[in-house]
Write a protein that holds these residues in place. Structure first.
Motif, PDB file in Angstrom:
ATOM      1  N   THR A 178       6.229  52.423  13.835  1.00  0.00           N
ATOM      2  CA  THR A 178       6.639  51.743  14.865  1.00  0.00           C
ATOM      3  C   THR A 178       5.718  51.485  16.215  1.00  0.00           C
ATOM      4  N   ARG A 179       4.629  52.352  16.039  1.00  0.00           N
ATOM      5  CA  ARG A 179       3.429  52.598  17.256  1.00  0.00           C
ATOM      6  C   ARG A 179       2.969  51.633  17.009  1.00  0.00           C
ATOM      7  N   PHE A 180       2.738  50.891  16.081  1.00  0.00           N
ATOM      8  CA  PHE A 180       1.914  49.986  15.656  1.00  0.00           C
ATOM      9  C   PHE A 180       2.168  48.406  16.139  1.00  0.00           C
ATOM     10  N   PRO A 181       1.459  47.953  16.709  1.00  0.00           N
ATOM     11  CA  PRO A 181       1.718  46.540  17.208  1.00  0.00           C
ATOM     12  C   PRO A 181       2.336  45.351  15.481  1.00  0.00           C
ATOM     13  N   ILE A 182       3.280  44.351  16.220  1.00  0.00           N
ATOM     14  CA  ILE A 182       3.737  43.931  15.332  1.00  0.00           C
ATOM     15  C   ILE A 182       2.539  42.216  15.055  1.00  0.00           C
ATOM     16  N   GLU A 183       2.070  42.333  14.073  1.00  0.00           N
ATOM     17  CA  GLU A 183       1.446  41.089  13.731  1.00  0.00           C
ATOM     18  C   GLU A 183       2.189  39.272  13.468  1.00  0.00           C
ATOM     19  N   TRP A 184       2.824  39.738  13.024  1.00  0.00           N
ATOM     20  CA  TRP A 184       4.476  38.566  11.926  1.00  0.00           C
ATOM     21  C   TRP A 184       5.761  38.967  12.160  1.00  0.00           C
ATOM     22  N   THR A 185       6.533  37.671  11.953  1.00  0.00           N
ATOM     23  CA  THR A 185       8.061  37.444  12.245  1.00  0.00           C
ATOM     24  C   THR A 185       8.858  36.779  10.796  1.00  0.00           C
ATOM     25  N   TYR A 186       8.395  37.452  10.405  1.00  0.00           N
ATOM     26  CA  TYR A 186       9.422  36.494   9.158  1.00  0.00           C
ATOM     27  C   TYR A 186      10.376  35.989   9.264  1.00  0.00           C
ATOM     28  N   GLN A 187      10.833  34.988   8.795  1.00  0.00           N
ATOM     29  CA  GLN A 187      12.639  34.264   9.223  1.00  0.00           C
ATOM     30  C   GLN A 187      12.955  33.601   8.139  1.00  0.00           C
ATOM     31  N   ARG A 188      13.248  34.444   6.722  1.00  0.00           N
ATOM     32  CA  ARG A 188      13.359  33.479   5.770  1.00  0.00           C
ATOM     33  C   ARG A 188      13.408  34.830   4.708  1.00  0.00           C
ATOM     34  N   ARG A 189      14.895  34.371   4.977  1.00  0.00           N
ATOM     35  CA  ARG A 189      15.922  35.676   4.024  1.00  0.00           C
ATOM     36  C   ARG A 189      15.809  35.658   2.764  1.00  0.00           C
ATOM     37  N   GLU A 190      15.484  36.796   1.968  1.00  0.00           N
ATOM     38  CA  GLU A 190      14.453  37.249   0.441  1.00  0.00           C
ATOM     39  C   GLU A 190      13.146  35.744  -0.194  1.00  0.00           C
ATOM     40  N   LEU A 191      12.882  36.135   0.276  1.00  0.00           N
ATOM     41  CA  LEU A 191      11.383  35.481   0.269  1.00  0.00           C
ATOM     42  C   LEU A 191      10.807  36.078   0.111  1.00  0.00           C
ATOM     43  N   PRO A 192      10.547  35.972  -1.423  1.00  0.00           N
ATOM     44  CA  PRO A 192       9.540  36.779  -2.895  1.00  0.00           C
ATOM     45  C   PRO A 192       8.120  37.604  -1.555  1.00  0.00           C
ATOM     46  N   VAL A 193       8.369  39.581  -2.018  1.00  0.00           N
ATOM     47  CA  VAL A 193       6.429  39.670  -1.169  1.00  0.00           C
ATOM     48  C   VAL A 193       6.435  40.330  -2.473  1.00  0.00           C
ATOM     49  N   GLU A 194       4.758  41.491  -2.137  1.00  0.00           N
ATOM     50  CA  GLU A 194       4.420  42.348  -2.944  1.00  0.00           C
ATOM     51  C   GLU A 194       4.375  43.436  -2.643  1.00  0.00           C
ATOM     52  N   ILE A 195       4.986  44.377  -3.297  1.00  0.00           N
ATOM     53  CA  ILE A 195       4.281  46.134  -2.372  1.00  0.00           C
ATOM     54  C   ILE A 195       2.634  46.365  -3.314  1.00  0.00           C
ATOM     55  N   VAL A 196       1.960  46.526  -2.273  1.00  0.00           N
ATOM     56  CA  VAL A 196       0.766  46.668  -3.220  1.00  0.00           C
ATOM     57  C   VAL A 196       0.425  48.258  -2.597  1.00  0.00           C
ATOM     58  N   ARG A 197       1.174  48.822  -1.253  1.00  0.00           N
ATOM     59  CA  ARG A 197       0.869  50.545  -0.985  1.00  0.00           C
ATOM     60  C   ARG A 197       2.505  51.085  -0.501  1.00  0.00           C
ATOM     61  N   GLU A 198       2.676  52.324  -0.774  1.00  0.00           N
ATOM     62  CA  GLU A 198       3.443  53.069  -0.603  1.00  0.00           C
ATOM     63  C   GLU A 198       2.799  54.222   1.016  1.00  0.00           C
ATOM     64  N   PHE A 199       4.013  54.256   1.709  1.00  0.00           N
ATOM     65  CA  PHE A 199       3.468  55.379   3.105  1.00  0.00           C
ATOM     66  C   PHE A 199       5.000  55.856   3.501  1.00  0.00           C
ATOM     67  N   GLU A 200       5.649  56.735   3.593  1.00  0.00           N
ATOM     68  CA  GLU A 200       6.889  57.831   3.474  1.00  0.00           C
ATOM     69  C   GLU A 200       7.541  56.551   3.979  1.00  0.00           C
ATOM     70  N   LEU A 201       8.386  56.466   4.711  1.00  0.00           N
ATOM     71  CA  LEU A 201       9.643  55.103   4.960  1.00  0.00           C
ATOM     72  C   LEU A 201       8.951  53.782   4.681  1.00  0.00           C
ATOM     73  N   TRP A 202       7.709  52.736   4.962  1.00  0.00           N
ATOM     74  CA  TRP A 202       6.853  52.318   5.307  1.00  0.00           C
ATOM     75  C   TRP A 202       6.145  51.769   4.022  1.00  0.00           C
ATOM     76  N   ARG A 203       6.070  50.052   3.289  1.00  0.00           N
ATOM     77  CA  ARG A 203       6.117  49.452   2.371  1.00  0.00           C
ATOM     78  C   ARG A 203       4.512  48.537   3.423  1.00  0.00           C
ATOM     79  N   ARG A 204       3.453  48.418   2.386  1.00  0.00           N
ATOM     80  CA  ARG A 204       2.469  47.536   2.663  1.00  0.00           C
ATOM     81  C   ARG A 204       2.358  46.487   1.636  1.00  0.00           C
ATOM     82  N   ILE A 205       3.081  45.542   1.852  1.00  0.00           N
ATOM     83  CA  ILE A 205       3.572  43.563   1.314  1.00  0.00           C
ATOM     84  C   ILE A 205       2.491  42.791   1.043  1.00  0.00           C
ATOM     85  N   ARG A 206       2.528  41.814   0.501  1.00  0.00           N
ATOM     86  CA  ARG A 206       1.364  40.880   0.680  1.00  0.00           C
ATOM     87  C   ARG A 206       2.513  39.588   0.825  1.00  0.00           C
ATOM     88  N   ASP A 207       2.022  38.889   1.042  1.00  0.00           N
ATOM     89  CA  ASP A 207       3.046  37.788   1.355  1.00  0.00           C
ATOM     90  C   ASP A 207       2.576  36.577   0.175  1.00  0.00           C
TER      91      ASP A 207
END
Length: 296
Positions: A178-207
């Motif tokens: 949460t210390r990192f800034p917000i770059e995008w806010t998605y407004q579409r429920r059930e939008l598919p994304v691709e998980i490419v990395r994991e770190f603790e409780l966070w996931r790096r995704i590709r839209d």
């Protein structure tokens, strides 16, 4: 009684009484003529029934944030055209009035002669130094790019893998926290994304557009979804069976999000559902499933 007086009276009574079988419409056994049935109208050809069109929502799927965290739609991003920086530098130079000489312009001839002598001496010295200069060492090769992980460091699940956004407001950050800034806010429920990395409780995704960032794992769900691909104005058919000649159920425009129900690993079709419409769609026409991935 005299019968001659009664005969006229009886004759009048007989003529006034209706005859046997006479109807109230007129003569005896008078029946209206049968009506001729009107010819049936010619059958009109039924118009061709086309399947309904399903359009994506009009609102944007994601909103970009600026450095202060304020929403900034992607359509309003200002892209600097090539050469603009150079034009701005030229425009920022001081403009001198016409005919005004620069400083030292009167001694330009003498300065030019002295500069020529100095340049010749410098060229000779450079040639001598170049002859004695040792060859430069070969540049070290660039390190190979970091190999993308194939297994999640937290869950042990394969990477990359597809998931879907859980709500209509999901913040993508520049880093896993949460210390990192917000770059995008998605407004579409059930939008598919691709998980490419994991770190603790966070996931790096590709839209679907290729943008990458970090989201909290609680904002994702394992339910499989897809988004229709294609050029603007094109249509993708949702068909009743997994065949190109099958009857279409609905016409889907690019950007429509649906739910994946099943995909056979060796099939070019997937069973899908969009709202109340259910059918089969070609795997190549959607984003959210691998080329040979099986979805149950």
């Amino acid at each position: 009684m005299d019968l001659r007086r009664l005969l006229p009276i009886l004759s009048a009574l007989v003529l006034a009484a209706p005859a046997f079988g006479q109807s109230s419409l007129g003569g005896a056994q008078n029946v209206p003529p049968p009506r001729q049935a009107a010819p049936a109208p010619a059958a009109q050809p039924r118009p061709e029934q086309r399947p309904p069109v399903v359009n994506p929502p009009a609102r944007p799927q994601a909103t970009q944030r600026n450095a202060e965290g304020q929403p900034r739609p992607a359509a309003q991003q200002q892209q600097r055209p090539p050469g603009q920086q150079q034009q701005q530098r030229q425009a920022g130079q001081q403009q001198r009035p016409a005919g005004q000489p620069q400083a030292g312009q009167g001694n330009r001839a003498a300065a030019g002669a002295a500069a020529g002598v100095a340049a010749g001496a410098a060229a000779g010295a450079a040639a001598t130094a170049g002859a004695a200069k040792p060859p430069e060492a070969a540049t070290a090769p660039a390190p190979p790019p970091e190999r993308a992980p194939t297994t999640g460091s937290v869950t042990g699940l394969p990477l990359p893998r597809f998931a879907a956004l859980r709500s209509d407001e999901v913040n993508m950050r520049s880093g896993p926290g949460t210390r990192f800034p917000i770059e995008w806010t998605y407004q579409r429920r059930e939008l598919p994304v691709e998980i490419v990395r994991e770190f603790e409780l966070w996931r790096r995704i590709r839209d679907p557009e290729g943008t990458e960032g970090w989201v909290h794992q609680s904002t994702l769900m394992g339910r499989r979804s897809f988004i229709v691909r294609g050029a603007p104005g094109s249509e993708v058919m949702l068909r009743r069976r997994a065949e190109d000649q099958a009857q279409p159920v609905a016409r889907l425009r690019p950007g429509v999000v649906g739910r994946l129900r099943a995909c056979e690993p060796s099939s070019a079709w997937c069973e899908a559902q969009i709202g109340e419409f259910r059918g089969h769609i070609r795997r190549a026409d959607i984003w959210g499933v691998g080329p040979n991935e099986e979805v149950k």
